[in-house]
Design an enzyme around this catalytic site. Structure first.
Site, PDB file in Angstrom:
ATOM      1  N   LYS A 195      -9.397  -3.092  -0.999  1.00 37.26           N
ATOM      2  CA  LYS A 195      -9.684  -2.439   0.132  1.00 37.26           C
ATOM      3  C   LYS A 195     -11.146  -2.492   0.714  1.00 37.26           C
ATOM      4  CE  LYS A 195      -6.085   0.113   0.201  1.00 37.26           C
ATOM      5  NZ  LYS A 195      -5.030  -0.057   1.691  1.00 37.26           N
ATOM      6  N   TYR A 199      -7.102  -3.367  -6.644  1.00 40.55           N
ATOM      7  CA  TYR A 199      -6.737  -2.550  -5.346  1.00 40.55           C
ATOM      8  C   TYR A 199      -8.303  -2.192  -4.645  1.00 40.55           C
ATOM      9  CZ  TYR A 199      -5.319   1.734  -2.994  1.00 40.55           C
ATOM     10  OH  TYR A 199      -5.098   2.648  -1.989  1.00 40.55           O
TER      11      TYR A 199
HETATM   12  P1  NAP Z   1       3.329   5.123  -0.317  1.00 35.28           P
HETATM   13  O1  NAP Z   1       3.756   6.424  -0.241  1.00 35.28           O
HETATM   14  O2  NAP Z   1       3.714   4.064  -1.553  1.00 35.28           O
HETATM   15  O3  NAP Z   1       3.899   4.184   0.743  1.00 35.28           O
HETATM   16  C1  NAP Z   1       3.661   2.927   1.048  1.00 35.28           C
HETATM   17  C2  NAP Z   1       4.342   2.480   2.494  1.00 35.28           C
HETATM   18  O4  NAP Z   1       4.078   0.964   2.331  1.00 35.28           O
HETATM   19  C3  NAP Z   1       5.932   2.445   2.414  1.00 35.28           C
HETATM   20  O5  NAP Z   1       6.201   2.795   3.503  1.00 35.28           O
HETATM   21  C4  NAP Z   1       6.274   1.301   2.096  1.00 35.28           C
HETATM   22  O6  NAP Z   1       7.519   0.564   2.450  1.00 35.28           O
HETATM   23  C5  NAP Z   1       5.089   0.163   2.803  1.00 35.28           C
HETATM   24  N1  NAP Z   1       4.989  -1.148   2.009  1.00 35.28           N
HETATM   25  C6  NAP Z   1       4.906  -1.561   0.557  1.00 35.28           C
HETATM   26  N2  NAP Z   1       4.699  -2.816   0.587  1.00 35.28           N
HETATM   27  C7  NAP Z   1       4.854  -3.069   1.907  1.00 35.28           C
HETATM   28  C8  NAP Z   1       5.102  -4.697   2.330  1.00 35.28           C
HETATM   29  N3  NAP Z   1       4.734  -5.495   1.519  1.00 35.28           N
HETATM   30  N4  NAP Z   1       5.696  -4.872   3.486  1.00 35.28           N
HETATM   31  C9  NAP Z   1       5.520  -3.614   4.406  1.00 35.28           C
HETATM   32  N5  NAP Z   1       5.721  -2.305   4.079  1.00 35.28           N
HETATM   33  C10 NAP Z   1       5.268  -2.394   2.576  1.00 35.28           C
HETATM   34  O7  NAP Z   1       1.826   4.934  -0.011  1.00 35.28           O
HETATM   35  P2  NAP Z   1       0.846   6.026   0.528  1.00 35.28           P
HETATM   36  O8  NAP Z   1       0.080   6.736  -0.395  1.00 35.28           O
HETATM   37  O9  NAP Z   1       1.399   6.637   1.650  1.00 35.28           O
HETATM   38  O10 NAP Z   1      -0.245   4.905   1.374  1.00 35.28           O
HETATM   39  C11 NAP Z   1      -0.637   4.513   2.316  1.00 35.28           C
HETATM   40  C12 NAP Z   1      -1.871   3.597   2.521  1.00 35.28           C
HETATM   41  O11 NAP Z   1      -2.943   4.456   2.186  1.00 35.28           O
HETATM   42  C13 NAP Z   1      -1.970   2.568   1.364  1.00 35.28           C
HETATM   43  O12 NAP Z   1      -2.646   1.478   2.061  1.00 35.28           O
HETATM   44  C14 NAP Z   1      -2.630   3.011   0.301  1.00 35.28           C
HETATM   45  O13 NAP Z   1      -3.478   1.953  -0.275  1.00 35.28           O
HETATM   46  C15 NAP Z   1      -3.878   3.890   1.183  1.00 35.28           C
HETATM   47  N6  NAP Z   1      -4.253   4.977   0.282  1.00 35.28           N
HETATM   48  C16 NAP Z   1      -3.835   5.782  -0.202  1.00 35.28           C
HETATM   49  C17 NAP Z   1      -4.154   6.967  -0.898  1.00 35.28           C
HETATM   50  C18 NAP Z   1      -3.458   7.959  -1.476  1.00 35.28           C
HETATM   51  O14 NAP Z   1      -4.255   8.953  -2.359  1.00 35.28           O
HETATM   52  N7  NAP Z   1      -2.103   8.065  -1.519  1.00 35.28           N
HETATM   53  C19 NAP Z   1      -5.755   7.043  -0.926  1.00 35.28           C
HETATM   54  C20 NAP Z   1      -6.244   5.876  -0.298  1.00 35.28           C
HETATM   55  C21 NAP Z   1      -5.647   4.930   0.424  1.00 35.28           C
HETATM   56  P3  NAP Z   1       9.081   0.896   1.879  1.00 35.28           P
HETATM   57  O15 NAP Z   1       8.856   2.592   1.951  1.00 35.28           O
HETATM   58  O16 NAP Z   1       9.915   0.172   2.409  1.00 35.28           O
HETATM   59  O17 NAP Z   1       8.831   0.598   0.334  1.00 35.28           O
END
Ligand code: NAP
Length: 247
Positions: free
Chosen positions: A159, A155
């Protein structure tokens, strides 16, 4: 900030951070395309919420890890709105494990969605943006792409890769007034972080000077700034949004 007349595409817009970004951009006046991979019901709920704000919205199911899906996502978006002014590469997954236990599949899955997904979607749209000019691409990275994190070699490398991608593309397209920036969230409350134990969350909290976990809206506000003309002289940057965690 005024995004009236703009069209925004948010990958992974059905839940969590992507959903908050879609709703924030809509609240500022943008029409919205929500991409997702499997959550049909949730994606359609976001569409209805955007429409209730008086803006146009469309949900498009596409696995960003697949080039054909990404091309289809862009074709359908252009067919409906004739343009995309704002692209948010937000779709992302984790498959955490120590490297000695990490499977090739865990490595490949994370890279194919987080890195290749951003390549596939951006590559499919970039000619259109260069022709249109005055566009903004925002890639969602992570603080662990800067600091590293035990258990997240796949991961954090993906990133870190997104940060390199952001800076290189920013240099390629700046003369066409297409800006490319990244946002690096810290610990944000979402489905992705819900699966972590309370003990792990408490450990993170100890290292956050602002003394709270981040909310999806904290990221959405930053993305809105980078999408808008308020940031018109900013490109190739990584904005860290983490409550001071990695200061
Ligand atoms: P999340 O709640 O798990 O949501 C992930 C989203 O990505 C969902 O809408 C999912 O769609 C979609 N997705 C996953 N695989 C996909 C694919 N192959 N094609 C199209 N869509 C896909 O994640 P989040 O926490 O909101 O994270 C969003 C972004 O922020 C990510 O890039 C993550 O790495 C980054 N991030 C998050 C955090 C954190 O603390 N949460 C910290 C740093 C960075 P479905 O609903 O259809 O599955």
């Amino acid at each position: 900030m005024d995004l009236n007349g703009k069209v925004a595409l948010v990958t992974g817009g059905s839940r969590g951070i992507g959903k908050a970004i879609a709703l924030k951009l809509a609240s500022l006046g943008a029409d919205i395309i929500i991409n997702y991979s499997s959550s049909d019901v949730k994606a359609n709920e976001v569409v209805e919420e955007v429409k209730s704000m008086g803006k146009e919205a469309l949900a498009i199911k596409a696995n960003v890890a697949k080039m054909d899906d990404a091309k289809n996502l862009i074709e359908k978006s252009i067919e409906k709105f004739q343009k995309v002014d704002i692209l948010v590469n937000n779709a992302g997954v984790t498959r955490d494990n120590l490297l000695m236990r990490m499977t090739e599949e865990e490595w490949d899955t994370v890279f194919s969605v987080n890195m290749k997904g951003a390549f596939n979607v951006t590559k499919s749209l970039i000619r259109n943006m260069i022709k249109k000019k005055n566009c903004s691409i925002i890639n969602i990275a992570s603080v662990v792409g800067i600091t590293g994190n035990a258990g997240q070699c796949n991961y954090s490398a993906s990133k870190a890769g997104i940060i390199g991608f952001t800076k290189s593309l920013a240099k390629e397209v700046a003369k066409k007034n297409v800006r490319v920036n990244a946002v690096a969230p810290g610990f944000i409350e979402s489905d992705m972080t819900d699966k972590l134990s309370d003990k792990v969350k408490e450990e993170y909290m100890k290292n956050i000077p602002l003394q709270r976990l981040g909310k999806p809206e904290d990221i959405a506000n930053t993305v809105a700034f980078l999408a808008s003309d308020m940031s018109s002289y900013i490109t190739g940057q990584v904005l860290v949004v983490d409550g001071g965690m990695i200061v």
